[in-house]
Design a protein around this motif. Structure first.
Motif, mmCIF file in Angstrom:
data_model
loop_
_atom_site.group_PDB
_atom_site.id
_atom_site.type_symbol
_atom_site.label_atom_id
_atom_site.label_comp_id
_atom_site.label_asym_id
_atom_site.label_seq_id
_atom_site.Cartn_x
_atom_site.Cartn_y
_atom_site.Cartn_z
ATOM 1 N N SER A 22 1.020 -1.432 0.147
ATOM 2 C CA SER A 22 -0.007 0.139 0.059
ATOM 3 C C SER A 22 1.094 1.243 -0.004
ATOM 4 C CB SER A 22 -0.904 -0.073 1.144
ATOM 5 O OG SER A 22 -1.634 1.061 1.503
ATOM 6 N N GLY A 23 0.286 2.302 -0.780
ATOM 7 C CA GLY A 23 1.279 3.619 -0.757
ATOM 8 C C GLY A 23 2.122 3.700 -1.850
ATOM 9 N N LEU A 24 2.180 2.599 -2.732
ATOM 10 C CA LEU A 24 3.163 2.693 -3.923
ATOM 11 C C LEU A 24 2.222 2.812 -5.278
ATOM 12 C CD1 LEU A 24 5.944 2.602 -5.108
ATOM 13 C CD2 LEU A 24 5.562 0.179 -5.124
ATOM 14 N N LEU A 25 2.472 3.739 -6.154
ATOM 15 C CA LEU A 25 1.735 3.940 -7.306
ATOM 16 C C LEU A 25 2.305 2.616 -8.143
ATOM 17 C CD1 LEU A 25 2.747 7.482 -8.419
ATOM 18 C CD2 LEU A 25 0.481 6.496 -7.765
ATOM 19 N N SER A 26 1.256 2.239 -9.031
ATOM 20 C CA SER A 26 1.426 1.118 -9.934
ATOM 21 C C SER A 26 2.103 1.510 -11.069
ATOM 22 C CB SER A 26 -0.014 0.386 -10.402
ATOM 23 O OG SER A 26 -0.668 -0.050 -9.306
ATOM 24 N N ILE A 27 1.714 2.560 -11.629
ATOM 25 C CA ILE A 27 2.558 3.183 -12.891
ATOM 26 C C ILE A 27 2.708 4.732 -12.535
ATOM 27 C CG2 ILE A 27 1.273 1.554 -14.295
ATOM 28 C CD1 ILE A 27 -0.648 3.542 -15.284
ATOM 29 N N PRO A 28 3.483 5.211 -13.453
ATOM 30 C CA PRO A 28 3.761 6.706 -13.009
ATOM 31 C C PRO A 28 2.532 7.662 -13.118
ATOM 32 C CG PRO A 28 5.458 5.897 -14.555
ATOM 33 C CD PRO A 28 4.258 5.103 -14.527
ATOM 34 N N ASN A 29 2.400 8.523 -12.377
ATOM 35 C CA ASN A 29 1.498 9.478 -12.455
ATOM 36 C C ASN A 29 1.618 10.539 -13.340
ATOM 37 O OD1 ASN A 29 3.175 10.820 -10.947
ATOM 38 N ND2 ASN A 29 2.113 11.213 -9.107
ATOM 39 N N ARG A 30 0.845 11.482 -13.788
ATOM 40 C CA ARG A 30 0.818 12.313 -14.761
ATOM 41 C C ARG A 30 2.092 13.546 -14.547
ATOM 42 N NH1 ARG A 30 -5.340 14.377 -15.713
ATOM 43 N NH2 ARG A 30 -6.303 12.116 -16.326
ATOM 44 N N ASP A 31 2.403 13.854 -13.251
ATOM 45 C CA ASP A 31 3.517 14.834 -13.064
ATOM 46 C C ASP A 31 4.554 13.993 -12.655
ATOM 47 O OD1 ASP A 31 2.981 14.030 -10.637
ATOM 48 O OD2 ASP A 31 2.244 16.023 -9.608
ATOM 49 N N GLN A 32 4.555 12.664 -12.615
ATOM 50 C CA GLN A 32 5.860 12.038 -12.426
ATOM 51 C C GLN A 32 6.557 12.371 -10.856
ATOM 52 O OE1 GLN A 32 7.967 11.842 -15.888
ATOM 53 N NE2 GLN A 32 6.981 9.734 -16.489
ATOM 54 N N SER A 33 5.724 12.578 -9.853
ATOM 55 C CA SER A 33 6.151 13.301 -8.663
ATOM 56 C C SER A 33 6.957 12.371 -7.753
ATOM 57 C CB SER A 33 5.244 14.120 -8.065
ATOM 58 O OG SER A 33 3.949 13.400 -7.735
ATOM 59 N N GLU A 34 6.507 10.894 -8.026
ATOM 60 C CA GLU A 34 7.070 10.201 -7.181
ATOM 61 C C GLU A 34 7.131 8.738 -8.091
ATOM 62 O OE1 GLU A 34 3.698 8.411 -4.476
ATOM 63 O OE2 GLU A 34 2.864 10.338 -4.850
ATOM 64 N N VAL A 35 8.064 7.719 -7.630
ATOM 65 C CA VAL A 35 8.260 6.603 -8.281
ATOM 66 C C VAL A 35 7.258 5.704 -8.065
ATOM 67 C CG1 VAL A 35 9.121 5.328 -6.126
ATOM 68 C CG2 VAL A 35 10.333 4.893 -8.442
ATOM 69 N N SER A 36 7.189 4.759 -9.148
ATOM 70 C CA SER A 36 6.049 3.828 -9.237
ATOM 71 C C SER A 36 6.856 2.372 -9.387
ATOM 72 C CB SER A 36 5.040 4.093 -10.467
ATOM 73 O OG SER A 36 6.135 3.768 -11.737
ATOM 74 N N LEU A 37 5.832 1.433 -9.190
ATOM 75 C CA LEU A 37 6.303 0.079 -9.051
ATOM 76 C C LEU A 37 7.061 -0.204 -10.611
ATOM 77 C CD1 LEU A 37 6.697 -2.678 -7.995
ATOM 78 C CD2 LEU A 37 4.265 -3.238 -8.104
ATOM 79 N N ARG A 38 6.218 0.143 -11.653
ATOM 80 C CA ARG A 38 6.329 -0.166 -12.860
ATOM 81 C C ARG A 38 7.812 0.275 -13.040
ATOM 82 N NH1 ARG A 38 3.326 2.173 -18.078
ATOM 83 N NH2 ARG A 38 5.085 3.682 -17.678
ATOM 84 N N GLU A 39 8.412 1.754 -12.860
ATOM 85 C CA GLU A 39 9.679 2.257 -13.016
ATOM 86 C C GLU A 39 10.803 1.460 -12.233
ATOM 87 O OE1 GLU A 39 8.919 6.972 -13.359
ATOM 88 O OE2 GLU A 39 8.081 5.835 -11.372
ATOM 89 N N LEU A 40 10.376 0.855 -11.247
ATOM 90 C CA LEU A 40 11.311 0.224 -10.310
ATOM 91 C C LEU A 40 11.745 -1.136 -11.118
ATOM 92 C CD1 LEU A 40 9.950 0.808 -6.658
ATOM 93 C CD2 LEU A 40 12.085 1.664 -7.793
ATOM 94 N N LEU A 41 10.502 -1.875 -11.482
ATOM 95 C CA LEU A 41 10.652 -2.994 -12.483
ATOM 96 C C LEU A 41 11.391 -2.707 -13.567
ATOM 97 C CD1 LEU A 41 6.987 -4.625 -11.945
ATOM 98 C CD2 LEU A 41 9.382 -5.441 -10.948
ATOM 99 N N ASP A 42 11.237 -1.745 -14.210
ATOM 100 C CA ASP A 42 12.034 -1.248 -15.693
ATOM 101 C C ASP A 42 13.554 -1.236 -15.162
ATOM 102 O OD1 ASP A 42 9.872 -1.022 -17.280
ATOM 103 O OD2 ASP A 42 9.653 1.202 -17.072
ATOM 104 N N ASP A 43 13.684 -0.494 -13.954
ATOM 105 C CA ASP A 43 15.253 -0.384 -13.650
ATOM 106 C C ASP A 43 15.749 -1.687 -13.421
ATOM 107 O OD1 ASP A 43 15.077 2.339 -13.964
ATOM 108 O OD2 ASP A 43 14.752 2.596 -11.782
ATOM 109 N N ALA A 44 15.045 -2.651 -12.758
ATOM 110 C CA ALA A 44 15.534 -4.037 -12.468
ATOM 111 C C ALA A 44 15.599 -5.209 -13.567
ATOM 112 C CB ALA A 44 14.688 -4.596 -11.345
ATOM 113 N N LEU A 45 14.586 -5.029 -14.361
ATOM 114 C CA LEU A 45 14.325 -6.102 -15.285
ATOM 115 C C LEU A 45 14.740 -5.668 -16.657
ATOM 116 C CD1 LEU A 45 11.405 -7.865 -13.525
ATOM 117 C CD2 LEU A 45 13.607 -8.245 -13.371
ATOM 118 N N GLY A 46 14.663 -4.546 -17.108
ATOM 119 C CA GLY A 46 14.600 -4.050 -18.307
ATOM 120 C C GLY A 46 13.038 -3.633 -18.375
#
Length: 245
Positions: A22-46
């Motif tokens: 809870s508390g973590l975005l699934s995907i980036p929000n419009r203003d990209q003001s905070e990290v999202s799970l998808r971005e973390l996965l992109d960094d870790a897995l491509g």
């Protein structure tokens, strides 16, 4: 936050299923003001691909595809209602029936953008529910959604008159306090004010089932998170004590 900090529920060459906190975005929000799970996965897995999403404050199972072909296949499965999606949530009060269906079309609220309402002009939306345990002020409910509308469980829970606990949009947003479930509650003399027992949206994406492109059946489950489990234990504890009074 690193990927190593997450519970990986399933990991194949085609997709990965994560237990989202809870508390973590699934995907980036419009203003990209905070990290999202998808971005973390992109960094870790491509690059990974969004198949579905969970609200920021909803915990539980979320699936991302690892390639365009799987993304296309799983997206079609979700859109075609071939995916089984179950949630667990605490609702305010006790629903009048132990089980039932909420068949209310959902559309965006024209007076409050970003929120949804049940309206005749909305898209068909169907949610089945089963009351698992009731404690008077709160009930633990299992939801199965057959459509994937934005905020569907939250909107339908409100529509049946029992919104998800601590929902700031579709409910009262008030935290759960021990004083609301324990008889004759008294604060410690060292406390200036009572601390919440539970203070986030009480909704968890519990289980998801689907058939992958190779024909294998999957049923991926996320156990009830610690905070919701702790609330459940308190509710059971004081329900039992109240029954003895």
């Amino acid at each position: 936050m690193e990927l190593s900090g997450f519970d990986i529920l399933a990991d194949t060459p085609q997709f990965i299923a994560i237990d989202k906190p809870s508390g973590l975005l699934s995907i980036p929000n419009r203003d990209q003001s905070e990290v999202s799970l998808r971005e973390l996965l992109d960094d870790a897995l491509g690059k990974v691909y969004t198949v579905h999403r969970l609200d920021r404050d909803t915990s539980g199972v979320i699936v991302f595809a690892k390639d365009p072909e799987t993304h296309k296949y799983l997206s079609a499965e979700f859109e075609g209602r071939a995916v089984r999606k179950y949630y667990l949530g605490f609702v305010l009060g006790q629903p009048p029936a132990p089980a039932g269906s909420i068949d209310g079309p959902i559309m965006e609220n024209p007076h409050r953008l970003g929120t949804m309402i049940v309206h005749a002009k909305g898209k068909p939306s169907l949610t089945d529910y089963t009351v698992l345990e009731s404690f008077g002020v709160l009930s633990l409910v299992q939801f199965q959604i057959h459509t994937g509308r934005t905020h569907q469980v939250r909107v339908h829970a409100r529509d049946m008159g029992h919104p998800i606990a601590v929902d700031p949009v579709y409910g009262d947003g008030q935290p759960v306090f021990l004083s609301s479930i324990k008889r004759k509650y008294k604060m410690s003399k060292y406390q200036e004010e009572e601390k919440p027992l539970f203070a986030r949206l009480a909704l968890h994406a519990w289980k998801i089932g689907f058939t992958d492109a190779g024909g294998r059946e999957w049923e991926i489950e996320s156990p009830l998170p610690r905070d919701m489990n702790a609330l459940l234990k308190q509710l059971r504890k004081w329900k039992g004590q109240t029954a003895k009074d």
